[in-house]
Design a protein around this motif. Sequence first.
Motif, PDB file in Angstrom:
ATOM      1  N   ILE A   1       4.171   2.783  17.277  1.00  9.64           N
ATOM      2  CA  ILE A   1       4.685   2.398  18.588  1.00  9.64           C
ATOM      3  C   ILE A   1       3.732   2.969  19.637  1.00  9.64           C
ATOM      4  O   ILE A   1       3.574   4.178  19.753  1.00  9.64           O
ATOM      5  CB  ILE A   1       6.126   2.932  18.810  1.00  9.64           C
ATOM      6  CG1 ILE A   1       7.062   2.474  17.689  1.00  9.64           C
ATOM      7  CG2 ILE A   1       6.632   2.524  20.187  1.00  9.64           C
ATOM      8  CD1 ILE A   1       7.270   0.987  17.596  1.00  9.64           C
TER       9      ILE A   1
ATOM     10  N   ALA B   1      12.094   2.878  21.781  1.00 13.57           N
ATOM     11  CA  ALA B   1      12.086   2.842  20.311  1.00 13.57           C
ATOM     12  C   ALA B   1      12.835   4.051  19.749  1.00 13.57           C
ATOM     13  O   ALA B   1      13.606   3.926  18.801  1.00 13.57           O
ATOM     14  CB  ALA B   1      10.655   2.803  19.789  1.00 13.57           C
TER      15      ALA B   1
ATOM     16  N   ALA C   1       8.431   3.935  13.341  1.00 15.16           N
ATOM     17  CA  ALA C   1       8.406   2.581  12.771  1.00 15.16           C
ATOM     18  C   ALA C   1       7.860   2.599  11.352  1.00 15.16           C
ATOM     19  O   ALA C   1       7.187   1.679  10.918  1.00 15.16           O
ATOM     20  CB  ALA C   1       7.570   1.668  13.661  1.00 15.16           C
TER      21      ALA C   1
ATOM     22  N   LEU D   1      11.088  -0.009  11.278  1.00 17.33           N
ATOM     23  CA  LEU D   1      10.223  -0.786  12.167  1.00 17.33           C
ATOM     24  C   LEU D   1      11.057  -1.798  12.955  1.00 17.33           C
ATOM     25  O   LEU D   1      10.974  -1.876  14.182  1.00 17.33           O
ATOM     26  CB  LEU D   1       9.142  -1.503  11.361  1.00 17.33           C
ATOM     27  CG  LEU D   1       8.290  -2.500  12.134  1.00 17.33           C
ATOM     28  CD1 LEU D   1       7.319  -1.776  13.044  1.00 17.33           C
ATOM     29  CD2 LEU D   1       7.542  -3.405  11.186  1.00 17.33           C
TER      30      LEU D   1
ATOM     31  N   LEU E   1      11.814  -1.786  17.028  1.00 18.03           N
ATOM     32  CA  LEU E   1      11.413  -2.928  17.855  1.00 18.03           C
ATOM     33  C   LEU E   1      12.613  -3.710  18.394  1.00 18.03           C
ATOM     34  O   LEU E   1      12.441  -4.627  19.195  1.00 18.03           O
ATOM     35  CB  LEU E   1      10.515  -3.867  17.049  1.00 18.03           C
ATOM     36  CG  LEU E   1       9.168  -3.287  16.610  1.00 18.03           C
ATOM     37  CD1 LEU E   1       8.416  -4.302  15.758  1.00 18.03           C
ATOM     38  CD2 LEU E   1       8.339  -2.857  17.815  1.00 18.03           C
TER      39      LEU E   1
ATOM     40  N   ALA F   1      14.529  -5.699  16.622  1.00 16.11           N
ATOM     41  CA  ALA F   1      14.539  -7.025  15.990  1.00 16.11           C
ATOM     42  C   ALA F   1      15.881  -7.315  15.333  1.00 16.11           C
ATOM     43  O   ALA F   1      16.474  -6.436  14.709  1.00 16.11           O
ATOM     44  CB  ALA F   1      13.426  -7.103  14.943  1.00 16.11           C
TER      45      ALA F   1
ATOM     46  N   ASP G   1      15.803 -13.136  16.792  1.00 14.00           N
ATOM     47  CA  ASP G   1      14.347 -13.201  16.923  1.00 14.00           C
ATOM     48  C   ASP G   1      13.699 -14.075  15.850  1.00 14.00           C
ATOM     49  O   ASP G   1      12.512 -14.397  15.945  1.00 14.00           O
ATOM     50  CB  ASP G   1      13.748 -11.791  16.853  1.00 14.00           C
ATOM     51  CG  ASP G   1      14.271 -10.922  17.974  1.00 14.00           C
ATOM     52  OD1 ASP G   1      14.142 -11.327  19.137  1.00 14.00           O
ATOM     53  OD2 ASP G   1      14.823  -9.845  17.678  1.00 14.00           O
TER      54      ASP G   1
ATOM     55  N   TRP H   1       7.864 -11.978  21.688  1.00 19.32           N
ATOM     56  CA  TRP H   1       7.166 -11.588  20.464  1.00 19.32           C
ATOM     57  C   TRP H   1       5.827 -12.324  20.444  1.00 19.32           C
ATOM     58  O   TRP H   1       5.789 -13.536  20.599  1.00 19.32           O
ATOM     59  CB  TRP H   1       7.955 -12.015  19.221  1.00 19.32           C
ATOM     60  CG  TRP H   1       9.194 -11.221  18.991  1.00 19.32           C
ATOM     61  CD1 TRP H   1      10.430 -11.486  19.478  1.00 19.32           C
ATOM     62  CD2 TRP H   1       9.320 -10.038  18.205  1.00 19.32           C
ATOM     63  NE1 TRP H   1      11.329 -10.546  19.047  1.00 19.32           N
ATOM     64  CE2 TRP H   1      10.667  -9.643  18.256  1.00 19.32           C
ATOM     65  CE3 TRP H   1       8.422  -9.280  17.457  1.00 19.32           C
ATOM     66  CZ2 TRP H   1      11.139  -8.515  17.594  1.00 19.32           C
ATOM     67  CZ3 TRP H   1       8.898  -8.161  16.796  1.00 19.32           C
ATOM     68  CH2 TRP H   1      10.242  -7.784  16.868  1.00 19.32           C
TER      69      TRP H   1
END
Length: 158
Positions: free
Chosen positions: A40, A47, A65, A71, A75, A77, A81, A92
Amino acid sequence: MFRSGGHLYCYFIYGMHFSINIVADRAGCGTGVLIRSGEILEGTDLAGQRRMARRTTPVAHRLLASGPGNLAQALGADRSDDGADLLNPGPWHLRMGIDQPDRRLVRHGPRVGVGGEGGDPEVFPWRFWLEGDPTVSQFRPGRDIRPASRWAIGPRPQ
Protein backbone atom coordinates in the motif's frame (compact mmCIF):
# COMPACT_ATOMS: atom_id res chain seq x y z
CA MET A 1 -13.19 -14.49 -15.02
CA PHE A 2 -14.62 -15.07 -18.49
CA ARG A 3 -14.54 -11.42 -19.57
CA SER A 4 -11.84 -10.06 -21.84
CA GLY A 5 -8.39 -9.42 -20.39
CA GLY A 6 -7.89 -6.33 -18.29
CA HIS A 7 -10.96 -6.74 -16.08
CA LEU A 8 -11.11 -7.33 -12.34
CA TYR A 9 -12.56 -10.62 -11.10
CA CYS A 10 -13.52 -10.25 -7.45
CA TYR A 11 -15.11 -13.18 -5.64
CA PHE A 12 -15.98 -14.38 -2.14
CA ILE A 13 -14.02 -17.46 -1.13
CA TYR A 14 -14.14 -19.95 1.75
CA GLY A 15 -17.17 -18.10 3.09
CA MET A 16 -14.95 -15.52 4.76
CA HIS A 17 -13.05 -13.12 2.47
CA PHE A 18 -12.78 -11.65 -1.00
CA SER A 19 -9.97 -12.30 -3.46
CA ILE A 20 -9.10 -10.45 -6.64
CA ASN A 21 -7.78 -11.65 -9.99
CA ILE A 22 -6.83 -9.78 -13.13
CA VAL A 23 -8.47 -11.43 -16.13
CA ALA A 24 -5.72 -12.28 -18.60
CA ASP A 25 -7.16 -13.78 -21.80
CA ARG A 26 -9.81 -13.23 -24.44
CA ALA A 27 -13.50 -13.21 -23.57
CA GLY A 28 -14.84 -16.70 -22.93
CA CYS A 29 -11.55 -18.12 -21.60
CA GLY A 30 -11.40 -18.29 -17.80
CA THR A 31 -7.81 -17.19 -17.37
CA GLY A 32 -6.62 -14.82 -14.67
CA VAL A 33 -3.84 -13.90 -12.30
CA LEU A 34 -4.58 -14.13 -8.57
CA ILE A 35 -3.13 -11.10 -6.82
CA ARG A 36 -1.76 -12.52 -3.57
CA SER A 37 -0.22 -9.42 -2.02
CA GLY A 38 0.95 -5.90 -2.60
CA GLU A 39 2.34 -2.83 -0.95
CA ILE A 40 0.00 0.00 0.00
CA LEU A 41 1.67 3.20 -1.22
CA GLU A 42 -1.22 5.66 -0.84
CA GLY A 43 -4.11 5.63 1.59
CA THR A 44 -2.28 3.60 4.23
CA ASP A 45 -4.46 5.01 7.03
CA LEU A 46 -7.65 3.91 5.24
CA ALA A 47 -6.16 0.48 4.44
CA GLY A 48 -5.18 0.12 8.09
CA GLN A 49 -8.71 1.03 9.23
CA ARG A 50 -10.19 -1.56 6.87
CA ARG A 51 -7.84 -4.23 8.21
CA MET A 52 -8.76 -3.33 11.80
CA ALA A 53 -12.38 -4.34 11.19
CA ARG A 54 -11.72 -7.80 12.69
CA ARG A 55 -8.62 -7.09 14.77
CA THR A 56 -7.66 -5.57 18.08
CA THR A 57 -4.05 -4.65 17.25
CA PRO A 58 -2.76 -2.56 14.34
CA VAL A 59 -1.27 -4.31 11.31
CA ALA A 60 2.37 -3.66 10.37
CA HIS A 61 2.71 -1.76 7.08
CA ARG A 62 4.45 -4.67 5.31
CA LEU A 63 1.51 -6.95 6.23
CA LEU A 64 -1.36 -4.59 5.31
CA ALA A 65 -1.93 -6.33 1.97
CA SER A 66 -0.05 -9.62 2.47
CA GLY A 67 -2.26 -12.53 1.47
CA PRO A 68 -5.17 -12.45 -0.97
CA GLY A 69 -7.89 -11.86 1.65
CA ASN A 70 -5.88 -9.18 3.42
CA LEU A 71 -5.13 -7.46 0.11
CA ALA A 72 -8.81 -7.33 -0.87
CA GLN A 73 -9.78 -6.10 2.59
CA ALA A 74 -7.10 -3.38 2.59
CA LEU A 75 -8.28 -2.22 -0.85
CA GLY A 76 -11.95 -2.38 0.14
CA ALA A 77 -12.73 -4.86 -2.67
CA ASP A 78 -16.04 -6.69 -2.76
CA ARG A 79 -18.47 -8.21 -5.29
CA SER A 80 -19.56 -4.74 -6.43
CA ASP A 81 -16.06 -4.33 -7.92
CA ASP A 82 -16.27 -7.52 -9.99
CA GLY A 83 -15.93 -6.75 -13.70
CA ALA A 84 -14.24 -3.36 -13.27
CA ASP A 85 -12.34 -2.30 -16.39
CA LEU A 86 -8.71 -1.96 -15.30
CA LEU A 87 -7.47 -0.51 -18.60
CA ASN A 88 -9.48 2.72 -18.50
CA PRO A 89 -9.69 5.45 -15.85
CA GLY A 90 -12.00 4.59 -13.00
CA PRO A 91 -11.93 3.56 -9.35
CA TRP A 92 -9.91 0.47 -10.34
CA HIS A 93 -7.14 0.74 -12.92
CA LEU A 94 -3.72 -0.66 -13.72
CA ARG A 95 -0.80 1.65 -14.24
CA MET A 96 2.86 1.03 -14.76
CA GLY A 97 5.18 2.36 -12.11
CA ILE A 98 8.03 4.66 -13.01
CA ASP A 99 10.59 2.30 -11.50
CA GLN A 100 10.69 -1.15 -13.04
CA PRO A 101 11.86 -4.04 -10.84
CA ASP A 102 15.23 -5.62 -11.47
CA ARG A 103 14.38 -8.73 -13.54
CA ARG A 104 17.19 -10.61 -11.80
CA LEU A 105 15.13 -10.49 -8.59
CA VAL A 106 12.06 -12.18 -10.11
CA ARG A 107 11.56 -15.63 -8.60
CA HIS A 108 8.98 -18.32 -9.27
CA GLY A 109 7.72 -21.41 -7.53
CA PRO A 110 4.67 -23.55 -6.86
CA ARG A 111 1.23 -22.08 -6.29
CA VAL A 112 0.34 -21.71 -2.62
CA GLY A 113 -1.84 -24.56 -1.37
CA VAL A 114 -1.55 -26.70 -4.51
CA GLY A 115 -0.13 -30.17 -4.05
CA GLY A 116 0.50 -33.20 -6.20
CA GLU A 117 1.54 -32.77 -9.83
CA GLY A 118 0.05 -29.26 -9.97
CA GLY A 119 2.34 -28.21 -7.11
CA ASP A 120 5.52 -28.98 -9.07
CA PRO A 121 7.08 -25.57 -9.85
CA GLU A 122 9.30 -27.10 -12.52
CA VAL A 123 6.17 -27.99 -14.51
CA PHE A 124 3.79 -25.29 -13.24
CA PRO A 125 5.67 -22.12 -12.15
CA TRP A 126 2.47 -20.40 -11.06
CA ARG A 127 3.73 -18.12 -8.29
CA PHE A 128 5.98 -15.13 -8.94
CA TRP A 129 7.55 -12.63 -6.53
CA LEU A 130 10.48 -10.25 -6.13
CA GLU A 131 13.25 -11.62 -3.96
CA GLY A 132 13.65 -9.59 -0.80
CA ASP A 133 10.29 -7.80 -1.05
CA PRO A 134 8.93 -7.70 2.51
CA THR A 135 5.29 -7.54 1.36
CA VAL A 136 5.29 -10.94 -0.41
CA SER A 137 2.76 -13.31 1.10
CA GLN A 138 4.09 -16.40 2.85
CA PHE A 139 4.32 -19.70 1.02
CA ARG A 140 2.24 -22.59 2.33
CA PRO A 141 2.63 -25.90 0.51
CA GLY A 142 -0.34 -27.99 -0.50
CA ARG A 143 -0.77 -31.64 0.38
CA ASP A 144 1.36 -34.25 -1.38
CA ILE A 145 3.92 -31.68 -2.45
CA ARG A 146 7.52 -32.76 -2.93
CA PRO A 147 10.01 -31.53 -0.31
CA ALA A 148 10.11 -27.76 -0.66
CA SER A 149 13.87 -27.55 -0.03
CA ARG A 150 14.44 -28.34 -3.74
CA TRP A 151 12.70 -25.15 -4.83
CA ALA A 152 12.96 -21.45 -4.26
CA ILE A 153 9.59 -20.96 -2.61
CA GLY A 154 9.62 -17.37 -1.47
CA PRO A 155 10.50 -15.54 1.69
CA ARG A 156 10.51 -17.21 5.05
CA PRO A 157 8.57 -15.65 7.95
CA GLN A 158 10.61 -13.11 9.91
